[in-house]
Design a protein around this motif. Structure first.
Motif, short mmCIF file in Angstrom:
data_model
loop_
_atom_site.label_atom_id
_atom_site.label_comp_id
_atom_site.label_asym_id
_atom_site.label_seq_id
_atom_site.Cartn_x
_atom_site.Cartn_y
_atom_site.Cartn_z
N LEU A 127 0.83 -1.19 -0.04
CA LEU A 127 -0.08 0.08 0.02
C LEU A 127 0.88 1.21 -0.06
O LEU A 127 2.03 1.35 0.27
CB LEU A 127 -0.94 0.03 1.18
CG LEU A 127 -1.78 -1.12 1.52
CD1 LEU A 127 -1.15 -2.10 2.45
CD2 LEU A 127 -3.04 -0.53 2.16
N HIS A 128 0.39 2.47 -0.46
CA HIS A 128 0.86 3.65 -0.22
C HIS A 128 -0.11 4.72 0.31
O HIS A 128 -1.24 4.74 0.13
CB HIS A 128 1.50 4.14 -1.59
CG HIS A 128 2.25 5.67 -1.82
ND1 HIS A 128 3.34 5.51 -1.35
CD2 HIS A 128 1.70 6.73 -2.25
CE1 HIS A 128 3.82 7.02 -1.43
NE2 HIS A 128 2.56 7.69 -1.91
N SER A 148 4.30 -2.73 3.34
CA SER A 148 4.13 -4.09 3.04
C SER A 148 3.54 -4.65 3.97
O SER A 148 4.15 -5.02 5.04
CB SER A 148 5.49 -4.49 2.39
OG SER A 148 5.58 -5.83 2.13
N VAL A 149 2.52 -5.44 3.73
CA VAL A 149 1.82 -6.48 4.52
C VAL A 149 2.24 -7.91 4.11
O VAL A 149 1.86 -8.17 2.79
CB VAL A 149 0.34 -6.26 4.70
CG1 VAL A 149 -0.22 -7.27 5.56
CG2 VAL A 149 -0.05 -4.88 5.32
N SER A 150 2.73 -8.82 4.92
CA SER A 150 3.20 -10.02 4.41
C SER A 150 2.66 -11.20 5.15
O SER A 150 1.97 -10.87 6.12
CB SER A 150 4.64 -10.29 4.31
OG SER A 150 5.19 -9.96 5.72
N ASP A 151 3.01 -12.61 4.91
CA ASP A 151 2.45 -13.63 5.52
C ASP A 151 1.10 -13.65 5.64
O ASP A 151 0.30 -14.15 6.86
CB ASP A 151 3.11 -13.84 6.93
CG ASP A 151 4.75 -14.14 6.86
OD1 ASP A 151 4.78 -14.56 5.53
OD2 ASP A 151 5.31 -13.46 7.60
N LEU A 152 0.43 -13.30 4.47
CA LEU A 152 -1.24 -13.23 4.56
C LEU A 152 -1.64 -14.67 4.14
O LEU A 152 -1.32 -15.24 3.27
CB LEU A 152 -1.72 -12.18 3.70
CG LEU A 152 -3.23 -11.98 3.60
CD1 LEU A 152 -3.28 -10.65 3.15
CD2 LEU A 152 -4.09 -12.88 2.69
N THR A 153 -2.75 -15.24 4.89
CA THR A 153 -3.27 -16.65 4.52
C THR A 153 -4.52 -16.44 4.69
O THR A 153 -5.43 -15.58 5.36
CB THR A 153 -2.64 -17.70 5.50
OG1 THR A 153 -3.46 -17.39 6.64
CG2 THR A 153 -1.16 -17.63 5.83
N VAL A 154 -5.00 -17.19 3.71
CA VAL A 154 -6.69 -17.31 3.48
C VAL A 154 -7.01 -18.88 3.25
O VAL A 154 -6.36 -19.44 2.62
CB VAL A 154 -7.26 -16.46 2.43
CG1 VAL A 154 -8.67 -16.83 2.27
CG2 VAL A 154 -6.69 -15.30 2.41
N GLY A 155 -8.01 -19.53 4.00
CA GLY A 155 -8.58 -20.64 3.74
C GLY A 155 -10.10 -20.71 3.68
O GLY A 155 -10.70 -20.06 4.56
N THR A 156 -10.66 -21.49 2.57
CA THR A 156 -12.02 -21.30 2.38
C THR A 156 -12.53 -22.68 1.93
O THR A 156 -12.05 -23.47 1.28
CB THR A 156 -12.63 -20.23 1.50
OG1 THR A 156 -13.83 -20.00 1.31
CG2 THR A 156 -11.87 -20.36 0.19
N SER A 157 -13.84 -22.92 2.34
CA SER A 157 -14.38 -24.06 1.99
C SER A 157 -15.55 -23.53 0.95
O SER A 157 -16.14 -22.51 1.38
CB SER A 157 -14.96 -24.97 3.20
OG SER A 157 -13.89 -25.58 3.77
N ALA A 182 3.46 -6.14 9.44
CA ALA A 182 3.24 -5.18 8.53
C ALA A 182 4.55 -4.34 8.53
O ALA A 182 5.23 -4.17 9.91
CB ALA A 182 2.30 -4.31 8.93
N ASN A 183 5.25 -4.07 7.38
CA ASN A 183 6.40 -3.41 7.43
C ASN A 183 6.13 -2.02 6.74
O ASN A 183 5.94 -1.72 5.74
CB ASN A 183 7.60 -4.12 6.71
CG ASN A 183 9.04 -3.23 6.72
OD1 ASN A 183 9.22 -2.89 7.62
ND2 ASN A 183 9.57 -3.38 5.67
N ILE A 201 0.12 0.98 13.12
CA ILE A 201 -0.13 0.26 11.65
C ILE A 201 -0.05 -1.12 11.89
O ILE A 201 -0.93 -1.91 11.52
CB ILE A 201 0.79 0.65 10.71
CG1 ILE A 201 0.57 2.05 10.40
CG2 ILE A 201 0.76 -0.25 9.47
CD1 ILE A 201 1.59 2.86 9.40
N ASP A 202 0.79 -1.77 12.76
CA ASP A 202 0.80 -3.12 13.13
C ASP A 202 -0.31 -3.79 13.42
O ASP A 202 -0.71 -5.08 13.12
CB ASP A 202 2.15 -3.61 13.80
CG ASP A 202 2.37 -5.09 13.75
OD1 ASP A 202 2.58 -5.61 12.60
OD2 ASP A 202 2.19 -5.65 14.76
N LYS A 203 -1.25 -3.09 13.96
CA LYS A 203 -2.40 -3.57 14.90
C LYS A 203 -3.52 -3.18 13.90
O LYS A 203 -4.28 -3.83 13.42
CB LYS A 203 -2.51 -3.01 16.03
CG LYS A 203 -3.80 -3.42 16.88
CD LYS A 203 -4.01 -2.93 18.51
CE LYS A 203 -5.12 -3.35 18.96
NZ LYS A 203 -4.92 -2.90 20.40
N ALA A 204 -3.69 -1.77 13.48
CA ALA A 204 -4.89 -1.25 13.01
C ALA A 204 -4.84 -1.59 11.41
O ALA A 204 -6.17 -2.15 11.17
CB ALA A 204 -4.97 0.31 12.92
#
Length: 502
Positions: A127-128, A148-157, A182-183, A201-204
């Protein structure tokens, strides 16, 4: 790290330039139904989706989901934070925009006896935005930042159920999304700002992203429903017949494939008359080199024979102009009078015509590398008088068998036949007794030179396979096995913006 589990009703959001991706997703989602049907009818058609097909769907599906995630809207943030030794600092983060989304790792897993699980891992979002602070009442500072937000995971059925038209509709059963870290990199401002904003930012930001990821994934799945409505559950064949491809049983899900049973039955247009036979159980072989395997049973072929017979379509008037000019046999009383003298005596110099028709539905059988059709019919011969009135000459009972060669023509199964055997007996004679064996050569010529070619023209038109949207088959192979035909194929979907090929 935080996690949030979200369940959101499907929304009707679609983009035409992503239709290619959605169409193939429809295929494997239909086959991955999680909600079983209660019908017990044996299918006339079976469709098996292999791991290769699922992998192709995963690749295309990531494109659609990636585009959805690019639409994330991150709200502006503002607040107060006490910073030693400065005191209270007012801050705001505004104009946060997604500039990049990456989905480097994803998988589609089959859950035996259950359905499909879609997993995304190691994803990132960049993001910017702009930042602004005010402290000591009068000091202001501002600039921009990259996040930069990293290590994002999604799981869905994903579940599939039948809608009111008998077509499948998809919905998300559950969805969980987590954002790892988030960095942030600031442009402008003092170094103490880093700690202030990094903690916030790391939380919100992660919380704001997690709230939107699952709804967007759910929307990407929901976008498939308009495409699913293109499934040809009831496909018109011609003016006489249509074929039904409704689901008749719950999918059989194993660790390597999904198998779906479809009705695969022909009906007369506007009239659902069941034939005096039913579909027999059959099993597809454990082949997995192609994306899809489609098994078409003898029941489907025989239901077609029943329908066309009931419609009176299996009959043909044969006249002399249909006989090849080079043939020594002509449809006139002079030719037939050579074998049956009383015809020449009573109807000298008249042209003739024949009515060839079935008296009951033909029977189709599939054996390894061999398709046979047996038909019982009659041949009625008429003399045509100058005033166009007809005089019946005789009626012959005809028993015949033909070999059929099925083939694929785009999204249709077609075929051609050739005569094997023919047996004639006298049913009724209006000209006295005669030896029917003397007529074998004439009628064999009529069948081979006239009736079979006319039949092949119709068979070449074929009947439609189950399909979604602009689905095309590529790298196809067709085998005739015991009691069914097997089509092994890869799949291609075309759209106005291009094509994707498996």
């Amino acid at each position: 790290m935080t996690s949030r589990r979200v369940h959101v009703p499907a929304a009707d959001v679609s983009r035409s330039h992503r239709s290619t991706v959605k169409m193939f997703l429809c295929c494997w989602l239909v086959l991955g139904a999680l909600i079983p049907l209660t019908l017990s009818t044996d299918p006339g058609v079976k469709v098996k989706l292999t791991a290769k097909g699922l992998e192709y769907g995963r690749q295309l599906g990531m494109v659609s989901i990636q585009e959805k995630l690019k639409t994330i809207q991150v709200p502006d943030f503002s607040g107060n934070q006490r910073v030693t030794p400065i005191g209270k600092v007012k801050y705001s983060l505004t104009n946060l925009k997604i500039v990049d989304v990456g989905l480097p790792t994803s998988s589609v897993a089959l859950v035996p006896g259950t359905g499909v699980r879609l997993s995304i891992g190691k994803a990132f979002i960049r993001l910017h935005g702009n930042w602004r602070v005010k402290f000591l009442r009068i000091i202001k500072n501002s600039g921009s930042f990259d996040l930069s937000v990293s290590d994002l995971t999604v799981g869905t059925s994903i579940a599939v159920e039948s809608d009111e038209t008998g077509r499948p509709a998809v919905n998300t059963v559950d969805c969980a999304a987590t954002v790892g870290s988030a960095n942030i990199k600031f442009h402008g401002g003092a170094s103490w700002l880093y700690n202030l904003f990094r903690k916030f930012i790391d939380k919100a930001i992660r919380r704001a992203l997690e709230r939107q990821i699952c709804p967007l994934v759910t929307n990407a799945i929901s976008d498939l429903n308009p495409q699913l409505k293109t499934l040809n559950v009831l496909a018109k064949v011609d003016k006489h017949a249509e074929i039904e491809y409704s689901m008749v049983s719950s999918p059989a899900v194993t660790a390597s494939s999904l198998e779906l049973g479809l009705k695969g039955e022909f009906y007369n247009i506007g009239k659902k008359q069941e034939p005096p036979f039913s579909a027999a159980a059959f099993n597809l072989p454990p082949q997995a080199d192609s994306m899809l395997y489609i098994g078409l049973s003898a029941f489907t072929a025989n239901s077609a024979a029943f329908v066309y017979s009931a419609a009176g379509a299996l009959s043909l008037y044969v006249t002399d102009d249909m006989v090849p000019p080079a043939s020594p046999f002509r449809l006139n009383t002079n030719t037939f009078g050579v074998f049956i003298p009383q015809i020449a005596q009573r109807f000298l110099g008249l042209t003739m015509k024949l009515l060839v028709k079935t008296v009951k539905p033909p029977v189709v059988t599939f054996e390894p590398n061999n398709t046979m059709v047996k038909a019982s019919g009659t041949v009625t011969a008429y003399a045509i008088h100058p005033n166009s009135t007809l005089s019946p000459l005789f009626v012959l009972n005809l028993e015949s068998s033909v070999s059929a060669q099925p083939f694929l023509s785009e999204m249709r199964v077609a075929g051609r036949v050739s005569l094997n055997n023919m047996d004639l007996t006298v049913g009724t004679s209006y000209v006295g007794e005669f030896q029917v064996g003397l007529l074998n050569s004439i009628f064999r010529m009529v069948l081979r030179a006239v009736v079979i070619p006319v039949l092949n023209v119709q068979l070449a038109k074929g009947y439609p396979l189950p399909a979604i949207g602009k689905m095309q088959l590529v790298n196809t192979q067709l085998q005739v096995l015991k009691d069914y035909m097997l089509i092994g194929t890869d799949v291609q979907f075309n759209s106005i913006h291009g094509a994707s090929r498996g």
